[in-house]
Write a protein that holds these residues in place. Structure first.
Motif, PDB file in Angstrom:
ATOM      1  N   ALA A  83      11.384 -38.470  15.354  1.00  0.00           N
ATOM      2  CA  ALA A  83      10.216 -38.740  16.192  1.00  0.00           C
ATOM      3  C   ALA A  83      10.396 -38.130  17.580  1.00  0.00           C
ATOM      4  O   ALA A  83       9.438 -37.614  18.187  1.00  0.00           O
ATOM      5  CB  ALA A  83       9.977 -40.239  16.288  1.00  0.00           C
ATOM      6  N   THR A  84      11.621 -38.186  18.117  1.00  0.00           N
ATOM      7  CA  THR A  84      11.892 -37.631  19.438  1.00  0.00           C
ATOM      8  C   THR A  84      11.699 -36.105  19.438  1.00  0.00           C
ATOM      9  O   THR A  84      11.103 -35.535  20.373  1.00  0.00           O
ATOM     10  CB  THR A  84      13.320 -37.984  19.877  1.00  0.00           C
ATOM     11  N   ASP A  85      12.193 -35.445  18.380  1.00  0.00           N
ATOM     12  CA  ASP A  85      12.010 -33.984  18.269  1.00  0.00           C
ATOM     13  C   ASP A  85      10.534 -33.620  18.191  1.00  0.00           C
ATOM     14  O   ASP A  85      10.077 -32.658  18.822  1.00  0.00           O
ATOM     15  CB  ASP A  85      12.755 -33.464  17.037  1.00  0.00           C
ATOM     16  N   ARG A  86       9.770 -34.388  17.402  1.00  0.00           N
ATOM     17  CA  ARG A  86       8.336 -34.138  17.284  1.00  0.00           C
ATOM     18  C   ARG A  86       7.637 -34.302  18.630  1.00  0.00           C
ATOM     19  O   ARG A  86       6.790 -33.487  19.021  1.00  0.00           O
ATOM     20  CB  ARG A  86       7.719 -35.096  16.264  1.00  0.00           C
ATOM     21  N   PHE A  87       7.997 -35.385  19.359  1.00  0.00           N
ATOM     22  CA  PHE A  87       7.324 -35.657  20.620  1.00  0.00           C
ATOM     23  C   PHE A  87       7.642 -34.569  21.658  1.00  0.00           C
ATOM     24  O   PHE A  87       6.766 -34.155  22.424  1.00  0.00           O
ATOM     25  CB  PHE A  87       7.751 -37.028  21.150  1.00  0.00           C
ATOM     26  N   ASN A  88       8.888 -34.111  21.686  1.00  0.00           N
ATOM     27  CA  ASN A  88       9.278 -33.078  22.655  1.00  0.00           C
ATOM     28  C   ASN A  88       8.489 -31.784  22.449  1.00  0.00           C
ATOM     29  O   ASN A  88       8.168 -31.075  23.404  1.00  0.00           O
ATOM     30  CB  ASN A  88      10.776 -32.803  22.541  1.00  0.00           C
ATOM     31  N   ILE A  89       8.178 -31.484  21.184  1.00  0.00           N
ATOM     32  CA  ILE A  89       7.458 -30.235  20.883  1.00  0.00           C
ATOM     33  C   ILE A  89       5.950 -30.396  21.077  1.00  0.00           C
ATOM     34  O   ILE A  89       5.275 -29.543  21.661  1.00  0.00           O
ATOM     35  CB  ILE A  89       7.775 -29.781  19.441  1.00  0.00           C
ATOM     36  N   LEU A  90       5.399 -31.531  20.607  1.00  0.00           N
ATOM     37  CA  LEU A  90       3.937 -31.695  20.593  1.00  0.00           C
ATOM     38  C   LEU A  90       3.374 -32.266  21.884  1.00  0.00           C
ATOM     39  O   LEU A  90       2.152 -32.225  22.095  1.00  0.00           O
ATOM     40  CB  LEU A  90       3.538 -32.591  19.417  1.00  0.00           C
ATOM     41  N   SER A  91       4.214 -32.845  22.751  1.00  0.00           N
ATOM     42  CA  SER A  91       3.666 -33.470  23.960  1.00  0.00           C
ATOM     43  C   SER A  91       2.950 -32.469  24.869  1.00  0.00           C
ATOM     44  O   SER A  91       2.014 -32.836  25.583  1.00  0.00           O
ATOM     45  CB  SER A  91       4.809 -34.151  24.739  1.00  0.00           C
ATOM     46  N   SER A  92       3.368 -31.200  24.839  1.00  0.00           N
ATOM     47  CA  SER A  92       2.695 -30.194  25.683  1.00  0.00           C
ATOM     48  C   SER A  92       1.304 -29.837  25.172  1.00  0.00           C
ATOM     49  O   SER A  92       0.502 -29.252  25.893  1.00  0.00           O
ATOM     50  CB  SER A  92       3.558 -28.920  25.760  1.00  0.00           C
ATOM     51  N   PHE A  93       1.012 -30.217  23.897  1.00  0.00           N
ATOM     52  CA  PHE A  93      -0.315 -29.932  23.328  1.00  0.00           C
ATOM     53  C   PHE A  93      -1.192 -31.182  23.275  1.00  0.00           C
ATOM     54  O   PHE A  93      -2.235 -31.187  22.619  1.00  0.00           O
ATOM     55  CB  PHE A  93      -0.166 -29.362  21.916  1.00  0.00           C
ATOM     56  N   ALA A  94      -0.781 -32.263  23.937  1.00  0.00           N
ATOM     57  CA  ALA A  94      -1.546 -33.521  23.878  1.00  0.00           C
ATOM     58  C   ALA A  94      -2.947 -33.317  24.432  1.00  0.00           C
ATOM     59  O   ALA A  94      -3.145 -32.663  25.467  1.00  0.00           O
ATOM     60  CB  ALA A  94      -0.808 -34.600  24.667  1.00  0.00           C
ATOM     61  N   GLY A  95      -3.934 -33.862  23.743  1.00  0.00           N
ATOM     62  CA  GLY A  95      -5.317 -33.788  24.179  1.00  0.00           C
ATOM     63  C   GLY A  95      -6.066 -32.576  23.649  1.00  0.00           C
ATOM     64  O   GLY A  95      -7.293 -32.504  23.781  1.00  0.00           O
ATOM     65  N   LYS A  96      -5.361 -31.613  23.050  1.00  0.00           N
ATOM     66  CA  LYS A  96      -6.025 -30.426  22.523  1.00  0.00           C
ATOM     67  C   LYS A  96      -6.506 -30.692  21.109  1.00  0.00           C
ATOM     68  O   LYS A  96      -5.778 -31.212  20.284  1.00  0.00           O
ATOM     69  CB  LYS A  96      -5.068 -29.242  22.509  1.00  0.00           C
ATOM     70  N   LYS A  97      -7.791 -30.337  20.851  1.00  0.00           N
ATOM     71  CA  LYS A  97      -8.331 -30.502  19.503  1.00  0.00           C
ATOM     72  C   LYS A  97      -7.937 -29.351  18.585  1.00  0.00           C
ATOM     73  O   LYS A  97      -7.837 -29.518  17.372  1.00  0.00           O
ATOM     74  CB  LYS A  97      -9.855 -30.631  19.567  1.00  0.00           C
ATOM     75  N   PHE A  98      -7.741 -28.165  19.181  1.00  0.00           N
ATOM     76  CA  PHE A  98      -7.377 -26.999  18.368  1.00  0.00           C
ATOM     77  C   PHE A  98      -6.212 -26.277  19.047  1.00  0.00           C
ATOM     78  O   PHE A  98      -6.106 -26.258  20.277  1.00  0.00           O
ATOM     79  CB  PHE A  98      -8.562 -26.044  18.206  1.00  0.00           C
ATOM     80  N   LEU A  99      -5.344 -25.684  18.242  1.00  0.00           N
ATOM     81  CA  LEU A  99      -4.227 -24.897  18.727  1.00  0.00           C
ATOM     82  C   LEU A  99      -4.434 -23.437  18.393  1.00  0.00           C
ATOM     83  O   LEU A  99      -5.049 -23.090  17.374  1.00  0.00           O
ATOM     84  CB  LEU A  99      -2.908 -25.382  18.105  1.00  0.00           C
ATOM     85  N   SER A 100      -3.929 -22.556  19.251  1.00  0.00           N
ATOM     86  CA  SER A 100      -3.995 -21.109  18.949  1.00  0.00           C
ATOM     87  C   SER A 100      -3.089 -20.818  17.759  1.00  0.00           C
ATOM     88  O   SER A 100      -2.216 -21.621  17.392  1.00  0.00           O
ATOM     89  CB  SER A 100      -3.549 -20.310  20.174  1.00  0.00           C
ATOM     90  N   LYS A 101      -3.321 -19.648  17.181  1.00  0.00           N
ATOM     91  CA  LYS A 101      -2.538 -19.258  16.011  1.00  0.00           C
ATOM     92  C   LYS A 101      -1.061 -19.184  16.353  1.00  0.00           C
ATOM     93  O   LYS A 101      -0.189 -19.633  15.576  1.00  0.00           O
ATOM     94  CB  LYS A 101      -3.035 -17.903  15.497  1.00  0.00           C
TER      95      LYS A 101
END
Length: 625
Positions: A83-101
């Motif tokens: 869970a910690t690894d996931r949070f460290n990677i995804l926290s910078s994308f919080a609030g975004k509905k779509f991600l770039s390729k």
């Protein structure tokens, strides 16, 4: 750890109002709108008390309860690291509905999950919960979700409420009742494991209270704190009775008798046994008096009277407080008055709260564990005793058991106690050791017999023409002549030996010892006297005199002597009287060389003068003539 997110759109609680953040005005000012009134307000970050959830506590999916935040202590290390690894990677994308390729490829490659899974993780990501919001979910139903029919669920709960009670309550019985009721109501019965799970889901304390009572539930689940601990020796002692788990034999035929009783006192601070009293009789006010006096007085002379010359028992002194339970012999006004006379505070254990006497209860358990190694032990229960024949193996007389008990008490005093991390003897000596290496000592009561008499059972009487009458028996001493008839007095007596009483006349400071007015009366106990009196009263409706009662007692003594080898009860009564009247270890028996009233003396016969007196008389007559 939960954190408050201060950003536009967050719902917060501040100043007793529900607000929604509108904009950040400066580093110390936030603009928000009151949800209920629509008023715009300006607050500082320090005024925010908590963040409010936008959704209710339930999801919109079939009314299933929303998952509660997980406690970090309940998560295993592997899941927490993931869970910690996931949070460290995804926290910078919080609030975004779509991600770039490019971002998606980076996330899927690093996390080793699909793009769909990345979006699901982003939807779960909560900055307030941190890594806990991304813990891997377990397969299966959420906790609290049931799949059986609602009517069957109601039947289970009703049956548990109605039938789970009393010592015979079992899960098997509840399962049978649920299945039976479901069949009567034409409902598909749930499985036995489902019913057992519903029972296990109940509050265990409430289930135990229904089965074994609230007392057992408190003993098992109640948190006990706030103890008031003494800080010096003799500040607090606890006293209680216990029936010894061992059968003793009589001293003549060595046949099994009964289990003795012990009244014992413990100093809570040092854990020393300040005193005790062993008896074949049921606990009484006299047992308490003997235990308290034994606790207060030095014991060297007593040890020698018990045949122990090399024993060490240095504990004595007047306690500040005595803590007892609510037994009848402790609740007497006589005991409270006697304690008050010596500056002792008498306090009582709250009813139904046995842990308030934990020190004395543990001590009794420790000593009974030693007793269980003796021949003739009854153990603590019939289950523990098994097929052991206690009466067959009984070997110790009362006096022999007392000698063994005294030595076991000395062993206890010299053994390390886990509660104080040293032996009770060392704790006691360390408390009375001076800085210069010498020792101080507790004060000693000078009049030791007076101390014992002051704690004896008492009655209020007046001086009559024949002396003092107690239990319908007349007592007399020439010392009474200096008091007028009608003088009020306090009379103290020993229920195990009625031949003597102690009288404190009004205005006097010392007791007067009185004996039977009729010296021909035999010594007896109060219980034996009352039994004989009741027997006579049942045979006659007239008033029964003391002389008739004592006559019946003499006949009973002859009967006991003849039947002593056949009747355990007769041998018990004989041994009780023998121990009280002849035992040198009893505080009221100093040195007894012969019984108080020899059976060979017949006081009804007229005395015969010595021959020498007749000769002297003849000489005097001759001289006069």
């Amino acid at each position: 750890m939960l954190q408050i997110s201060i950003k536009k759109g967050s719902l917060i609680f501040a100043g007793n109002r529900q607000l929604e953040i509108v904009a950040a005005l400066s580093a110390s000012k936030i603009q928000a709108i009151d949800i209920s009134t629509g008023e715009l307000v300006v607050i500082s970050p320090g005024e925010i008390e908590c963040e409010l959830k936008k959704s209710s506590g339930y999801s919109k999916l079939d009314g299933v309860p929303a998952e509660n935040p997980t406690s970090i202590e309940s998560v295993n290390e592997a899941d927490l690291q993931l869970a910690t690894d996931r949070f460290n990677i995804l926290s910078s994308f919080a609030g975004k509905k779509f991600l770039s390729k490019q971002d998606m490829e980076q996330c899927t490659a690093t996390l080793k999950v699909s793009a769909a899974q990345v979006y699901r993780l982003l939807a779960r990501l909560d900055a307030r919960l941190g890594a806990l919001s991304l813990l891997p979910k377990r397969r299966g139903r959420l906790k609290g979700v049931t799949r059986i029919d609602a009517s069957a669920e109601d039947v289970i709960q009703e049956v548990i409420d109605e039938f789970y009670g009393g010592p015979g309550a079992t899960s098997k019985y509840i399962i049978e009742k649920v299945i039976d009721r479901c069949q009567v109501m034409s409902i598909q019965p749930p499985s036995a494991s489902t019913i057992a799970n519903r029972i296990a889901a109940r509050n265990p304390r409430k289930l135990l209270a229904k089965k074994s009572g609230s007392k057992a539930a408190r003993q098992t689940y109640e948190v006990r704190g706030g103890k008031i601990q003494p800080e010096v020796p003799l500040e607090l002692i606890q006293i209680d009775h216990a029936r010894v788990d061992c059968i003793v034999v009589d001293g003549d035929l060595r046949l099994p008798l009964v289990r003795p009783w012990v009244t014992i006192a413990i100093d809570v601070y040092t854990r020393v046994i300040t005193g005790f009293h062993l008896s074949l009789s049921y606990p009484s006010a006299m047992s308490v008096a003997l235990c308290i006096s034994h606790s207060i007085l030095p014991k060297e002379r007593w040890l020698k009277s018990c045949g122990i010359d090399a024993g060490e028992y240095p504990f004595y002194g007047v306690p500040k407080r005595i803590h007892v339970d609510n037994a009848k012999e402790f609740r007497s006004k006589n005991l409270s008055d006697s304690c008050r006379r010596y500056g002792i505070e008498l306090t009582f254990r709250p009813k139904g709260v046995p842990h308030n006497g934990a020190h004395i209860e543990r001590l009794i358990g420790t000593l009974m564990g030693k007793v269980h190694m003796l021949p003739g032990t009854t153990m603590s229960s019939s289950k523990a005793k098994g097929h052991y024949k206690s009466e067959k193996h009984a070997a110790l007389t009362f006096v022999e058991f007392r000698e063994w008990f005294i030595r076991e008490v000395e062993i206890y005093h010299k053994t390390t106690h886990s509660g104080i991390a040293c032996s009770p003897l060392h704790k006691w000596e360390n408390c009375y050791k001076n800085k210069d290496g010498g020792f101080s000592y507790p004060a000693i009561i000078e009049d030791q017999l007076r101390l014992l008499i002051d704690f004896m059972p008492s009655k209020r009487r007046v001086v009559a023409r024949a002396g003092i009458r107690l239990h319908n028996i007349d007592y007399y001493s020439p010392t009474l002549k200096r008091f007028d008839i009608g003088t009020r007095c306090i009379v103290r007596y020993d229920p195990e030996k009625l031949s003597k009483i102690w009288v404190l006349a009004e205005g006097e400071k010392t007791y007067i010892e009185l004996g039977y007015a009729d010296l021909r009366l035999p010594n007896t106990t109060l219980a034996e006297f009352k039994r004989a009196r009741e027997k006579l009263k049942s045979e006659s409706s007239r008033r029964v005199s003391a002389a008739e009662v004592f006559s019946l007692i003499r006949k009973n003594e002859s009967l006991v002597s003849a039947a002593v080898s056949h009747s355990k009860q007769a041998r018990k009564l004989k041994e009780q009287k023998k121990n009280r009247l002849m035992d040198s270890g009893h505080p009221l028996n100093e040195i007894i060389s012969k019984p108080d009233f020899p059976a060979s003396t017949d006081y009804s016969q007229k005395p015969v003068a010595y021959d020498i007196e007749e000769q002297d008389s003849a000489v005097r007559v001759g001289k006069n003539s």
